[in-house]
Design an enzyme around this catalytic site. Sequence first.
Site, PDB file in Angstrom:
ATOM      1  N   GLN A  76       8.239   5.816 -21.182  1.00  0.00           N
ATOM      2  CA  GLN A  76       7.064   5.087 -20.870  1.00  0.00           C
ATOM      3  C   GLN A  76       5.810   5.847 -21.525  1.00  0.00           C
ATOM      4  O   GLN A  76       4.996   5.093 -22.208  1.00  0.00           O
ATOM      5  CB  GLN A  76       6.653   5.074 -19.239  1.00  0.00           C
ATOM      6  CG  GLN A  76       5.433   4.156 -18.956  1.00  0.00           C
ATOM      7  CD  GLN A  76       5.195   4.208 -17.732  1.00  0.00           C
ATOM      8  OE1 GLN A  76       5.680   5.170 -16.871  1.00  0.00           O
ATOM      9  NE2 GLN A  76       4.216   3.382 -17.147  1.00  0.00           N
TER      10      GLN A  76
ATOM     11  N   GLN B   9       5.914   5.033 -25.110  1.00  0.00           N
ATOM     12  CA  GLN B   9       5.453   3.852 -25.358  1.00  0.00           C
ATOM     13  C   GLN B   9       3.828   3.663 -25.534  1.00  0.00           C
ATOM     14  O   GLN B   9       3.229   3.031 -26.271  1.00  0.00           O
ATOM     15  CB  GLN B   9       6.039   2.869 -24.426  1.00  0.00           C
ATOM     16  CG  GLN B   9       5.335   1.220 -24.362  1.00  0.00           C
ATOM     17  CD  GLN B   9       5.516   0.635 -25.641  1.00  0.00           C
ATOM     18  OE1 GLN B   9       6.482   0.901 -26.587  1.00  0.00           O
ATOM     19  NE2 GLN B   9       4.596  -0.042 -25.856  1.00  0.00           N
ATOM     20  N   GLU B  10       3.401   4.572 -24.512  1.00  0.00           N
ATOM     21  CA  GLU B  10       2.132   4.451 -24.283  1.00  0.00           C
ATOM     22  C   GLU B  10       1.240   5.115 -25.470  1.00  0.00           C
ATOM     23  O   GLU B  10       0.186   4.620 -25.995  1.00  0.00           O
ATOM     24  CB  GLU B  10       1.411   5.067 -22.850  1.00  0.00           C
ATOM     25  CG  GLU B  10       2.124   4.149 -21.664  1.00  0.00           C
ATOM     26  CD  GLU B  10       1.061   3.050 -21.389  1.00  0.00           C
ATOM     27  OE1 GLU B  10       0.319   2.754 -22.290  1.00  0.00           O
ATOM     28  OE2 GLU B  10       1.389   2.326 -20.738  1.00  0.00           O
ATOM     29  N   SER B  11       1.651   6.392 -25.715  1.00  0.00           N
ATOM     30  CA  SER B  11       0.701   7.260 -26.570  1.00  0.00           C
ATOM     31  C   SER B  11       1.429   7.751 -27.780  1.00  0.00           C
ATOM     32  O   SER B  11       1.070   8.611 -28.309  1.00  0.00           O
ATOM     33  CB  SER B  11       0.159   8.404 -25.894  1.00  0.00           C
ATOM     34  OG  SER B  11       1.124   9.200 -25.366  1.00  0.00           O
TER      35      SER B  11
ATOM     36  N   TYR C 289       7.056  -4.555 -23.516  1.00  0.00           N
ATOM     37  CA  TYR C 289       6.536  -3.233 -22.801  1.00  0.00           C
ATOM     38  C   TYR C 289       7.812  -2.606 -22.221  1.00  0.00           C
ATOM     39  O   TYR C 289       8.230  -1.468 -22.756  1.00  0.00           O
ATOM     40  CB  TYR C 289       5.412  -3.236 -22.060  1.00  0.00           C
ATOM     41  CG  TYR C 289       4.943  -1.917 -21.278  1.00  0.00           C
ATOM     42  CD1 TYR C 289       4.354  -0.920 -21.959  1.00  0.00           C
ATOM     43  CD2 TYR C 289       5.216  -1.905 -19.804  1.00  0.00           C
ATOM     44  CE1 TYR C 289       3.787  -0.123 -21.351  1.00  0.00           C
ATOM     45  CE2 TYR C 289       4.818  -0.555 -19.309  1.00  0.00           C
ATOM     46  CZ  TYR C 289       4.207   0.410 -20.074  1.00  0.00           C
ATOM     47  OH  TYR C 289       3.777   1.530 -19.335  1.00  0.00           O
TER      48      TYR C 289
END
Length: 452
Positions: free
Chosen positions: A304, A307-309, A434
């Site tokens: 996760q 995926q975010e950063s 996402y």
Amino acid sequence: MPTRLTKILLFFMFSAFLLMSCTETDPVIKDIRLQGKLIVLTLNTPTTYYLGANESPAGYEYDLTKALADSLNVEVEYKIADNIEKMLQAINEGQVHIAAAGLTRTEAREQKYVFGPDYKTVQQQVVCHRQSKLPKDINDLLNKTILVIAESSYQEALVEQQQNYPELKWEATSDLSTEQVLEKLVNKEVDCTVVDSNIFSLNHRYYPDLKEAFPFSEQQSLAWVLPPDSAAFKQYVTAWFAEIESNSLLNIINERYYGYVDMFDFYNNHIYLKRIKSRLPRYEAAFREVAEQYQIPWTLLAAQSYQESHWNAGARSHTGVRGLMMLTQTTAKAMGIKKRTDPRQSIKGGAKYLNHMLKRVPEDIVAEDRIWFALAAYNVGFGHLLDARKLARDLGKSPSTWHDLKEVLPLLSQKKYYKKLKYGYARGTEPVKYIDRIRYYQDVLVNALVSE
């Protein structure tokens, strides 16, 4: 027209009648009842059966056969075969009740074995190293070294093609798994192999240097192989498959294992594998520690975060979210996080917020899907998740499975739907993408860790 509930009740009534009437005459059903368990022979591969998180069993064939055993109200025992040849020999000798290993129904096999109903369609593909000169057709294979699994449908196809191309040669192995054959391609020890499309789809992300050259067969069907003299058992399995197609269980299992594998991108996958080695070690201890605190798989939390950063602790978007978990100021404050760019604080804030969403997920959500509902709420907001569940009910879909909800969420951006919902418009496609990416990244990460 009978309702879905009526169909289910009719199926169980038919099943109970069939089992009672055939227990004494069908040797397979009689043995299942006598032992109180369904004995399944399979292969230890990512597309069939393997031990997943916390060493719990998983896999496409595991989910299917476990569901069948549940319908029979018996336990299930899994046995692992060394290779396809031994598996087919064992089922024909009646040593087990089902051979479930992504076996292709072929004309040659149907002359020797009893097949259950088809449950998945695949196509054989020639796969080679992407840096080599990829063959375009069978003529280009004549000068290539080819390695395939012995007694497989691939070998059957090669034998058939050899009638028209006598110079076509290959080596067949009973000692290596399909994954080991693919590794030999990666290491350039052989030029090409033949493999089913579903197997390559799952393994492509682990072996990004490989590439499909061309299809080697028409569409083919996968099916279980059953023991001889199992007519009533075959009848039960056929009726059961018809039921799980009707109630969407087969689609749910398909989505669980194949619903996100088509997003492979060579460049992004290559970069991700490099960052697992270069960036992840800086934060791995924090991911593990925080994940344990909130009872979340650390590989999921790490996926996760990527995926975010992309594991960039200083990441910042134009909307003002920051850090490894890209927290908003509002979320960070609510989670007690003072510095969003501090890696451990950011990880803790993201995990705490995800845990908060998990606790709010309704109890009717199936266990395997609860984390996806929580991540959807994390991404799009809990109110929009509730709207999607309401819309699912209105459309006659299940509000409690991710398989159905991921089809409904994108509709939240269409006025004819969102104008009737409490929380209105949402970019519903975003949480679907996402979650697909997170699932993809987690699978690649887990495989990379196992391969170390």
